[in-house]
Design a protein around this motif. Structure first.
Motif, PDB file in Angstrom:
ATOM      1  N   UNK A 125       0.960  -1.052   0.087  1.00  0.00           N
ATOM      2  CA  UNK A 125       0.053   0.053   0.044  1.00  0.00           C
ATOM      3  C   UNK A 125       0.947   1.247   0.065  1.00  0.00           C
ATOM      4  N   UNK A 126       0.702   2.235  -0.901  1.00  0.00           N
ATOM      5  CA  UNK A 126       1.226   3.678  -0.885  1.00  0.00           C
ATOM      6  C   UNK A 126       0.189   4.592  -0.283  1.00  0.00           C
ATOM      7  N   UNK A 127       0.688   5.349   0.317  1.00  0.00           N
ATOM      8  CA  UNK A 127      -0.037   6.317   1.222  1.00  0.00           C
ATOM      9  C   UNK A 127       0.420   7.559   1.447  1.00  0.00           C
ATOM     10  N   UNK A 128      -0.389   8.824   1.349  1.00  0.00           N
ATOM     11  CA  UNK A 128       0.147  10.238   1.511  1.00  0.00           C
ATOM     12  C   UNK A 128      -0.799  11.019   1.745  1.00  0.00           C
ATOM     13  N   UNK A 129      -0.467  12.258   2.625  1.00  0.00           N
ATOM     14  CA  UNK A 129      -1.463  13.097   3.055  1.00  0.00           C
ATOM     15  C   UNK A 129      -0.852  14.491   2.012  1.00  0.00           C
ATOM     16  N   UNK A 130      -2.019  14.614   1.084  1.00  0.00           N
ATOM     17  CA  UNK A 130      -1.388  15.498   0.240  1.00  0.00           C
ATOM     18  C   UNK A 130      -2.536  16.457  -0.423  1.00  0.00           C
ATOM     19  N   UNK A 131      -2.764  17.589  -0.756  1.00  0.00           N
ATOM     20  CA  UNK A 131      -3.809  18.528  -1.095  1.00  0.00           C
ATOM     21  C   UNK A 131      -4.062  18.010  -2.620  1.00  0.00           C
ATOM     22  N   UNK A 132      -5.522  18.251  -3.082  1.00  0.00           N
ATOM     23  CA  UNK A 132      -5.863  18.104  -4.437  1.00  0.00           C
ATOM     24  C   UNK A 132      -5.085  19.406  -5.199  1.00  0.00           C
ATOM     25  N   UNK A 133      -4.490  20.173  -4.568  1.00  0.00           N
ATOM     26  CA  UNK A 133      -4.058  21.041  -5.439  1.00  0.00           C
ATOM     27  C   UNK A 133      -2.542  20.834  -5.806  1.00  0.00           C
ATOM     28  N   UNK A 134      -2.017  19.861  -4.982  1.00  0.00           N
ATOM     29  CA  UNK A 134      -0.691  19.384  -5.433  1.00  0.00           C
ATOM     30  C   UNK A 134      -0.539  19.007  -7.051  1.00  0.00           C
ATOM     31  N   UNK A 135       0.324  19.591  -7.873  1.00  0.00           N
ATOM     32  CA  UNK A 135       0.501  19.246  -8.986  1.00  0.00           C
ATOM     33  C   UNK A 135       1.122  17.778  -9.175  1.00  0.00           C
ATOM     34  N   UNK A 136       1.892  17.444  -8.288  1.00  0.00           N
ATOM     35  CA  UNK A 136       2.482  15.837  -8.290  1.00  0.00           C
ATOM     36  C   UNK A 136       2.124  15.157  -7.005  1.00  0.00           C
ATOM     37  N   UNK A 137       1.553  14.087  -7.172  1.00  0.00           N
ATOM     38  CA  UNK A 137       1.647  13.091  -5.959  1.00  0.00           C
ATOM     39  C   UNK A 137       2.575  12.093  -5.905  1.00  0.00           C
ATOM     40  N   UNK A 138       3.653  12.155  -5.132  1.00  0.00           N
ATOM     41  CA  UNK A 138       4.916  11.047  -5.450  1.00  0.00           C
ATOM     42  C   UNK A 138       4.445   9.778  -4.992  1.00  0.00           C
ATOM     43  N   UNK A 139       3.516   9.520  -3.980  1.00  0.00           N
ATOM     44  CA  UNK A 139       3.225   8.100  -3.638  1.00  0.00           C
ATOM     45  C   UNK A 139       2.325   7.392  -4.671  1.00  0.00           C
ATOM     46  N   UNK A 140       1.375   8.120  -5.330  1.00  0.00           N
ATOM     47  CA  UNK A 140       0.392   7.676  -6.171  1.00  0.00           C
ATOM     48  C   UNK A 140       1.266   7.540  -7.480  1.00  0.00           C
ATOM     49  N   UNK A 141       2.365   8.124  -7.910  1.00  0.00           N
ATOM     50  CA  UNK A 141       3.273   8.031  -9.042  1.00  0.00           C
ATOM     51  C   UNK A 141       4.050   6.821  -8.626  1.00  0.00           C
TER      52      UNK A 141
END
Length: 239
Positions: free
Chosen positions: A61-77
């Motif tokens: 499982x990859x997880x992160x706390x990051x806003x929808x405003x973020x241009x890049x989501x490292x864990x999703x990538x």
């Protein structure tokens, strides 16, 4: 020393199928499920999503706390990159999330689904409107296209309401007048494809007003995307 075999034993082995070791199983029969969880702010808990994924038997499982405003989501990538790598080895791969909103909304979700489809990666949602497992060639992409259309319609209505409100107050719209729903849709699609603000601006064209035919500035694109993300985050937190 010579090893002897009895004819009966040899014949017996020839007529039986020996069990195949697990490592020798066809790779094509393997199915890997990769989990992803996201919260918009550090104050929000990931526990519900993580518990749901673990209960579904997801080990990685990859997880992160990051806003929808973020241009890049490292864990999703990272999750998508791993899924592509495993898919390249011949195994079936599915990206599993608690709910489709964890991946994005509307156009952003549709753009990600297109990337997964191109790589032959499936999607699975454990709850929500799109709950279930979806093959890359399945109907989910039709549903996501419909969600994108609904999102564009919402954005268009909100934009028109804002313009009308400004006109009634006797105020000019200013720089916002260069933006329309088509431009926003294209900007969101390009952002999902990891284009920079400068590259996005270079690919957009203003279709109305005094600046018709010109390119918006990167600052205008930034304001456009930021306003969209703020509206999306408010809607997400309210749901």
């Amino acid at each position: 020393m010579t090893t002897h075999e009895t004819p009966g034993a040899a014949a017996g082995f020839q007529g039986e199928l020996l069990p195949r070791p697990a490592a020798a199983a066809d790779e094509s029969s393997a199915h890997v499920r990769i989990g992803y969880a996201r919260a918009s702010t550090v104050r929000q808990s990931l526990d519900t999503q993580l518990d749901s994924l673990r209960a579904a038997g997801i080990g990685r499982i990859f997880s992160e706390k990051i806003s929808t405003r973020a241009l890049v989501r490292p864990e999703l990538d990272r999750a998508v990159a791993l899924a592509r790598e495993i898919r390249g080895s011949g195994a079936a791969v599915t990206l599993v999330v608690h709910e489709h909103k964890r991946l994005g909304r509307g156009i952003e979700l549709a753009a990600l689904a297109e990337q997964l489809k191109a790589a032959g990666i499936g999607l699975e949602f454990l709850t929500g409107e799109l709950q279930g497992s979806h093959d890359p060639s399945g109907v989910v992409f039709t549903v996501l296209a419909a969600l994108s259309a609904m999102e564009r319609e919402y954005i268009r209505d909100r934009t028109l309401e804002g313009h009308e409100s400004a006109r009634q107050r006797g105020k000019s719209i200013g720089g916002v007048s260069v933006v329309d729903e088509t431009m926003l849709s294209m900007a969101l699609h390009l952002r999902a494809s990891d284009y920079s603000l400068r590259d996005i601006a270079a690919r957009l064209v203003i279709t109305s007003g005094k600046k018709k035919g010109q390119r918006p500035s990167p600052a205008t694109v930034l304001r456009l995307l930021r306003d969209y993300d703020q509206r999306a985050e408010v809607a997400e937190n309210a749901s």
